[in-house]
Design a protein around this motif. Structure first.
Motif, PDB file in Angstrom:
ATOM      1  N   GLU A 160       0.698  -1.381   0.012  1.00 46.86           N
ATOM      2  CA  GLU A 160      -0.223  -0.500  -0.083  1.00 46.86           C
ATOM      3  C   GLU A 160       0.256   1.471   0.516  1.00 46.86           C
ATOM      4  O   GLU A 160       0.457   2.220  -0.671  1.00 46.86           O
ATOM      5  CB  GLU A 160      -0.925  -0.219   1.609  1.00 46.86           C
ATOM      6  N   LEU A 161       2.237   1.515   0.839  1.00 42.70           N
ATOM      7  CA  LEU A 161       3.015   2.451   0.669  1.00 42.70           C
ATOM      8  C   LEU A 161       3.377   2.576  -0.546  1.00 42.70           C
ATOM      9  O   LEU A 161       3.379   4.139  -0.988  1.00 42.70           O
ATOM     10  CB  LEU A 161       3.566   2.313   1.910  1.00 42.70           C
ATOM     11  N   LEU A 162       3.866   1.529  -1.548  1.00 43.99           N
ATOM     12  CA  LEU A 162       4.583   1.281  -2.197  1.00 43.99           C
ATOM     13  C   LEU A 162       3.447   2.085  -3.482  1.00 43.99           C
ATOM     14  O   LEU A 162       4.159   3.149  -4.465  1.00 43.99           O
ATOM     15  CB  LEU A 162       5.866   0.338  -2.901  1.00 43.99           C
ATOM     16  N   GLY A 163       2.377   1.226  -2.902  1.00 36.88           N
ATOM     17  CA  GLY A 163       1.670   1.980  -4.445  1.00 36.88           C
ATOM     18  C   GLY A 163       1.389   3.382  -4.148  1.00 36.88           C
ATOM     19  O   GLY A 163       1.120   3.882  -5.621  1.00 36.88           O
ATOM     20  N   ALA A 164       1.256   3.951  -3.073  1.00 45.19           N
ATOM     21  CA  ALA A 164       0.076   4.965  -3.200  1.00 45.19           C
ATOM     22  C   ALA A 164       1.448   6.210  -3.381  1.00 45.19           C
ATOM     23  O   ALA A 164       1.445   6.900  -3.920  1.00 45.19           O
ATOM     24  CB  ALA A 164      -0.097   5.280  -1.368  1.00 45.19           C
ATOM     25  N   ALA A 165       2.684   5.691  -3.238  1.00 46.43           N
ATOM     26  CA  ALA A 165       3.703   6.011  -3.666  1.00 46.43           C
ATOM     27  C   ALA A 165       4.081   6.736  -5.246  1.00 46.43           C
ATOM     28  O   ALA A 165       3.958   7.501  -5.729  1.00 46.43           O
ATOM     29  CB  ALA A 165       5.159   5.979  -2.685  1.00 46.43           C
ATOM     30  N   TYR A 166       3.348   5.209  -5.723  1.00 41.93           N
ATOM     31  CA  TYR A 166       3.676   5.838  -7.278  1.00 41.93           C
ATOM     32  C   TYR A 166       2.263   6.333  -7.421  1.00 41.93           C
ATOM     33  O   TYR A 166       2.644   7.245  -9.372  1.00 41.93           O
ATOM     34  CB  TYR A 166       3.462   4.090  -8.018  1.00 41.93           C
ATOM     35  N   THR A 167       1.441   6.757  -7.074  1.00 41.68           N
ATOM     36  CA  THR A 167       0.225   7.863  -7.606  1.00 41.68           C
ATOM     37  C   THR A 167       0.492   8.988  -7.471  1.00 41.68           C
ATOM     38  O   THR A 167       0.289   9.580  -7.967  1.00 41.68           O
ATOM     39  CB  THR A 167      -1.181   7.060  -6.936  1.00 41.68           C
ATOM     40  N   VAL A 168       1.460   9.101  -6.484  1.00 40.29           N
ATOM     41  CA  VAL A 168       1.824  10.884  -6.689  1.00 40.29           C
ATOM     42  C   VAL A 168       2.539  11.268  -7.336  1.00 40.29           C
ATOM     43  O   VAL A 168       2.625  11.807  -8.624  1.00 40.29           O
ATOM     44  CB  VAL A 168       2.069  10.876  -4.845  1.00 40.29           C
TER      45      VAL A 168
END
Length: 341
Positions: A262-270
């Motif tokens: 979730e942390l890495l996926g959310a960072a990718y969307t940033v």
């Protein structure tokens, strides 16, 4: 809010050289007290909760979920950070959201103050790396951030410069110190280790990921509204970014697969460039919290405890130290924070 009693002048012994204890030691030493700071680990402090902290100084953002006392202490702490460490970055912070979290974004705006609403052009001007990524943002210009692993040694240096003594590898209790010097004041800042005397403390796990990329440049923390928890992307020196932070009611260490995804996926969307970043470190810290998640300064004669800073350690530690100093020197009691036995 305040009451006044009187206390005698005494030497000060502080247990715990993390962010809470470091600020206590610094302000007491600067005020001319004989201060000894005891820390059971070595100078690297890699086992301390502070080692895994985000270091955001964001009282206005935190008002969305935190009690008003956190905002009060946090706003006061900003002034102390500026005074004592004037090179602290106060570039503000940003809050952004994708279209599907629009309602949560607007709720965040209503629940907080001290922000400016930026359109897409204004966001791009402030953070060029985010151009075209979000239609608008909330900008909190008064907020700042520190890098815990760099700023804690600076605080330790300032303590020594002010005449304080730091003893690493010193595993002592308040009773040990009181037995050695019955006239001394002992300030216990041990966090979860203080459960031998404060059994109501619990650990709340905060997970983080440290990544490296030169493809994204940010001057300030970016908080992404998320359905489970907000993602923090916090810039650090040398092209590093900290991704965090979860708040999980668990006392195990490490980072779960789900949290990492979730942390890495959310960072990718940033920013998609985060997808090519190099992962340097996974880790977690256990934040000490009381059942109400509020900080507490407990007073029993010459023994004082400062604990329960929860996820706000770097934000509120300076103000808590100022309150403790005011009590020892002038007998001033803050009824919102202090409990006297």
């Amino acid at each position: 809010m305040y009451q006044t009693t009187k206390r005698p002048d005494s030497a000060i012994s502080i247990i715990g050289a993390g962010i809470a204890g470091a600020w206590q030691a610094l302000l007491f030493a600067q005020a001319g007290h004989a201060v000894t700071l005891h820390e059971r680990s070595d100078a690297g402090m890699t086992d301390a909760t502070s080692h895994w902290a985000g270091g955001m100084l964001a009282p206005y953002c935190e008002a969305e979920v935190a009690e008003p006392i956190i905002s009060r202490l946090g706003e006061r702490s900003l002034d102390i950070w500026r005074r004592e460490l004037p090179d602290t970055p106060f570039n503000g912070s940003l809050v952004v959201a994708h279209a599907r979290e629009r309602n949560d974004f607007e709720r965040f705006a209503r629940m907080t103050e001290g922000h400016q609403r930026l359109d897409a052009a204004g966001l791009a001007q402030l953070e060029p790396s985010l151009e075209g990524r979000f239609r608008d943002a909330l900008f909190f210009p008064a907020e700042g951030h520190v890098e815990p692993r760099r700023v804690l040694p600076k605080l330790h240096e300032r303590i020594r410069a002010a005449g304080g003594t730091i003893k690493f590898g010193s595993d002592v209790t308040a009773k040990d110190l009181a037995d050695l010097n019955p006239k001394s004041i002992v300030i216990d800042c041990r966090g979860l280790s203080a459960r031998d005397e404060q059994p109501e403390l619990r650990g709340v796990k905060g997970e983080m990921i440290l990544i490296e990329t030169s493809e994204v440049q940010l001057a300030r923390p970016v908080r992404l509204i998320h359905p489970r928890w907000p993602l923090y992307v916090i810039p650090r020196e040398d092209n590093l970014f900290m991704l965090g932070a979860t708040s999980i009611e668990a006392e195990d260490t490490g980072v779960s697969v789900r949290s990492a995804l979730e942390l890495l996926g959310a960072a990718y969307t940033v920013h998609p460039a985060f997808g090519e970043a190099r992962i340097l470190e996974f880790g977690s810290g256990l934040r000490p919290a009381f059942p109400d998640n509020l900080p507490r300064i407990g007073i029993r004669g010459s023994r004082i405890s400062v604990n329960g800073l929860y996820r706000h350690g770097f934000l509120i530690a300076p103000a808590l130290a100022e309150l403790t100093l005011a009590y020892v020197e002038r007998g001033q009691i803050d009824n919102e924070v202090m409990q006297c036995a």
